[in-house]
Scaffold this motif. Structure first.
Motif, PDB file in Angstrom:
ATOM      1  N   UNK A 163       0.830  -1.200   0.000  1.00 13.77           N
ATOM      2  CA  UNK A 163       0.000   0.000   0.000  1.00 13.77           C
ATOM      3  C   UNK A 163       0.872   1.262   0.000  1.00 13.77           C
ATOM      4  N   UNK A 167       1.037   4.420  -2.699  1.00 14.90           N
ATOM      5  CA  UNK A 167       0.909   5.831  -2.323  1.00 14.90           C
ATOM      6  C   UNK A 167       2.108   6.633  -2.836  1.00 14.90           C
ATOM      7  N   UNK A 179      -3.258  14.101  -3.892  1.00 16.10           N
ATOM      8  CA  UNK A 179      -3.948  14.811  -2.819  1.00 16.10           C
ATOM      9  C   UNK A 179      -5.443  14.548  -2.897  1.00 16.10           C
ATOM     10  N   UNK A 180      -5.977  14.603  -4.126  1.00 23.67           N
ATOM     11  CA  UNK A 180      -7.404  14.348  -4.297  1.00 23.67           C
ATOM     12  C   UNK A 180      -7.731  12.915  -3.878  1.00 23.67           C
ATOM     13  N   UNK A 181      -6.811  11.997  -4.161  1.00 22.18           N
ATOM     14  CA  UNK A 181      -7.044  10.588  -3.815  1.00 22.18           C
ATOM     15  C   UNK A 181      -6.599  10.318  -2.382  1.00 22.18           C
ATOM     16  N   UNK A 182      -6.721  11.306  -1.519  1.00 22.95           N
ATOM     17  CA  UNK A 182      -6.557  11.156  -0.066  1.00 22.95           C
ATOM     18  C   UNK A 182      -5.195  10.632   0.391  1.00 22.95           C
ATOM     19  N   UNK A 183      -4.157  10.842  -0.413  1.00 24.12           N
ATOM     20  CA  UNK A 183      -2.823  10.494   0.071  1.00 24.12           C
ATOM     21  C   UNK A 183      -2.382  11.588   1.035  1.00 24.12           C
ATOM     22  N   UNK A 184      -1.920  11.182   2.213  1.00 28.22           N
ATOM     23  CA  UNK A 184      -1.360  12.146   3.153  1.00 28.22           C
ATOM     24  C   UNK A 184       0.049  12.478   2.649  1.00 28.22           C
TER      25      UNK A 184
ATOM     26  N   UNK B  50      -8.606  21.185  -0.340  1.00 25.65           N
ATOM     27  CA  UNK B  50      -7.322  21.426  -1.002  1.00 25.65           C
ATOM     28  C   UNK B  50      -6.969  22.913  -0.901  1.00 25.65           C
ATOM     29  N   UNK B  71      -7.349  14.683   2.829  1.00 27.14           N
ATOM     30  CA  UNK B  71      -7.602  13.257   3.063  1.00 27.14           C
ATOM     31  C   UNK B  71      -8.614  13.022   4.171  1.00 27.14           C
ATOM     32  N   UNK B  74     -12.064  13.395   2.567  1.00 26.56           N
ATOM     33  CA  UNK B  74     -12.435  12.168   1.863  1.00 26.56           C
ATOM     34  C   UNK B  74     -12.968  11.137   2.851  1.00 26.56           C
ATOM     35  N   UNK B 102      -7.673   4.505  -0.906  1.00 21.78           N
ATOM     36  CA  UNK B 102      -6.518   4.636  -0.015  1.00 21.78           C
ATOM     37  C   UNK B 102      -6.908   4.679   1.451  1.00 21.78           C
ATOM     38  N   UNK B 103      -8.021   5.379   1.761  1.00 21.76           N
ATOM     39  CA  UNK B 103      -8.310   5.623   3.176  1.00 21.76           C
ATOM     40  C   UNK B 103      -8.722   4.347   3.903  1.00 21.76           C
ATOM     41  N   UNK B 152     -13.943   5.144  -3.322  1.00 22.97           N
ATOM     42  CA  UNK B 152     -13.852   5.732  -1.981  1.00 22.97           C
ATOM     43  C   UNK B 152     -15.187   5.652  -1.245  1.00 22.97           C
TER      44      UNK B 152
END
Lengths: 295, 239
Positions: A163, A167, A179-184, B50, B71, B74, B102-103, B152
């Motif tokens: 994972x 990322x 960023x949009x795909x929630x990656x910190x 953002x 994040x 989301x 991802x979350x 998501x």
């Protein structure tokens, strides 16, 4: 002919260590799109801590290696906080200049802490040398190749089958989308620095142990070798970093054998220029020049 | 329901949103129309966390979530389908979709079954599952961006100009996909230049002009011609 093959074998062993340094650079460059030229010096801090543990408590290779990892991690985290996290992502030049300043700081710090110019580092465990068909493979080289191979396999698994790897690739590929795909993104960037430091520390331990000693020049040396290998291979490509490291090692070994040590550096920089002019995308052929994304 | 109240966002000294208030009601499609430069994308990026808002509030089920990081937004179920798709060009279609989840990356089984659902919804993505996303056509990349957002498990889907840069026939196809999502009872907030298409599918709409909501209603009960004119030109009738 035998010489040529023998040089190639020697060169590959040296190149494996260069490749690890280049991979460290590439991880940071790929994910941050910024160059951390203090990467070599951060490894240097690690090996000096290793040497210090060795001198202080006569720690063996394992103890020195652990100290090297810790030192390299701390120095890398310091660089990441000051030269990357604290500076806006689009200010690539500011980060580079700032990492140059930290380079000087680290080098001076180590020179002050270790006034003797060179310091002993515990050697690699003695493996028997291998000899077949007139070819000679030193025990140390076998060790370097084996360790580098294990690191590469582990790295491949991490980057392409975990994972965190996904990322990291996402961030390298398209930071905005990441960023949009929630990656910190801040966390991933920091961990990438730690990963690069770990890979670099492995290279540092192998090189220092094979030499049995280190000097503060190691930082400059590691940055140069890593950068050249990365540029020959193709900026931002992991495959390129591996290839570039091996090519650099082999070319050095051949040049040294046939033309002598003085000519070696000239040949290496010549190779770099030829590559930059004729193969700007590097040996791995990274598409488009802005491609920091082929992790 | 997402309640947005008096949100202000600026770029340096330039105020892009000058106090925007609107509600995104559960179920159905809420559309935000407006001319170029009205602040539509700014609003989406502010909701998505953002961009940072200077003032205002944004509440989902009573909880103020303005100022959370992207994040975190989301993980509240607010998922963006960004303008220009923003896929990961050097990653496979499958990896792009997995990136949408991802979350909750520890939920391997759930991700697997969601992936299957998305690939069933978009057979064309299944055909290209192992291809790099950068090799897809614009329409396929838009499908991929929608698919990634669905991974998501969104409560609210924010779509920013899904028709940008697509051929008219592909735009129709994308809107059919959006229509299908709406008919499934999903909550969609659609920002769109193509006001004609947006009005065709919207249950409710807001008109954003120069950083302010100037008009709202349901498509059936207003003078569509006037809305269209203002959406495209931002023209205000004198008097």
């Amino acid at each position: 002919m035998l010489d040529l093959v023998q040089n190639t074998v020697d060169g590959i062993a040296a190149g494996a260590a260069y490749a690890l340094l280049a991979i460290g650079f590439t991880l940071i460059f790929g994910v941050m799109r910024r160059l951390n030229i203090a990467f070599g010096p951060s490894i240097m801090v690690g090996v000096f801590l290793g040497a210090w543990v060795h001198a202080q408590w006569s720690a063996g290779l394992v103890g020195a290696a652990v100290a090297t990892f810790i030192g390299a991690l701390i120095a890398s985290a310091y660089i990441e906080r000051l030269s990357f996290a604290a500076i806006r992502g689009d200010a690539a030049l500011a980060s580079m200049a700032s990492s140059f300043a930290l380079w000087m700081q680290l080098e001076q710090g180590v020179a002050l802490a270790f006034p003797g110019r060179t310091t002993a580092f515990p050697g690699l465990p003695a493996l028997p040398d291998l000899e077949t068909a007139g070819l000679f493979l030193r025990g140390d080289d076998i060790m370097i190749l084996a360790v580098a191979g294990i690191v590469l396999i582990a790295l491949h698994r991490l980057i392409y089958h975990s994972h965190f790897g996904l990322e990291m690739r996402a961030l390298a590929d398209n930071p905005e989308a990441a960023r949009v795909a929630q990656v910190n993104t801040k966390r991933v960037a920091f961990l990438t620095f730690c990963l690069a430091a770990t890979v670099g520390a492995v290279a540092g331990v192998l090189i220092a142990a094979a030499d049995g000693q280190i000097s503060p020049k190691f930082g400059l040396w590691a940055t140069l070798k890593g950068l050249i290998a990365m540029m020959i291979g193709g900026l931002g490509s992991l495959r390129g970093a591996l290839l570039g490291g091996l090519v650099l090692g082999v070319v050095e070994a051949q040049a040294q054998w046939y033309l002598g040590a003085a000519a070696r550096e000239i040949i290496v920089y010549g190779l770099l220029f030829v590559c930059l002019i004729l193969l700007p995308a590097g040996l791995a052929g990274v598409r488009d020049t802005g491609a920091a994304r082929k992790l | 329901m997402l309640k947005i109240r008096d949100v202000q966002t600026s770029y340096g000294k330039i105020a892009a949103l000058k106090g925007v208030s609107l509600d995104i009601e559960d179920g159905g499609l809420t559309s935000l129309l407006g001319p170029n430069g009205a602040g539509k994308t700014t609003l989406i990026w502010t909701i998505a966390g953002i961009l940072k808002a200077q003032a205002g509030s944004m509440k989902i089920n009573g909880e103020d979530i303005l100022g959370l990081k992207a994040h975190q937004i989301v993980s509240k179920g607010i998922v963006t389908v960004p303008e220009n798709r923003l896929v990961f060009p050097e990653m496979s279609v499958t990896d792009n979709l997995i990136a949408g989840a991802f979350s909750r990356h520890r939920d391997k089984g759930g991700i697997e079954s969601d992936l299957e659902d998305v690939l069933t919804r978009f057979p064309r993505l299944r055909e290209r599952a192992d291809q790099l996303a950068g090799t897809l056509s614009g329409g396929e990349q838009q499908m991929l961006a929608v698919g990634r957002a669905l991974m998501a498990r969104p409560k609210i889907l924010l779509m920013d100009e899904p028709s940008t840069g697509l051929a008219p026939i592909i735009v129709e196809e994308i809107f059919e996909i959006i229509g299908r999502l709406r008919d499934e009872g999903r909550t969609i907030f659609l920002v769109e230049q193509n006001a004609h298409m947006a009005l065709k599918y919207a249950d409710r709409f807001f008109l954003l002009e120069q950083g302010k909501v100037t008009f709202s209603g349901t498509p059936g009960e207003v003078d569509e011609k006037e809305v269209l004119e203002r959406a495209y030109l931002g023209a205000r009738k004198a008097g």
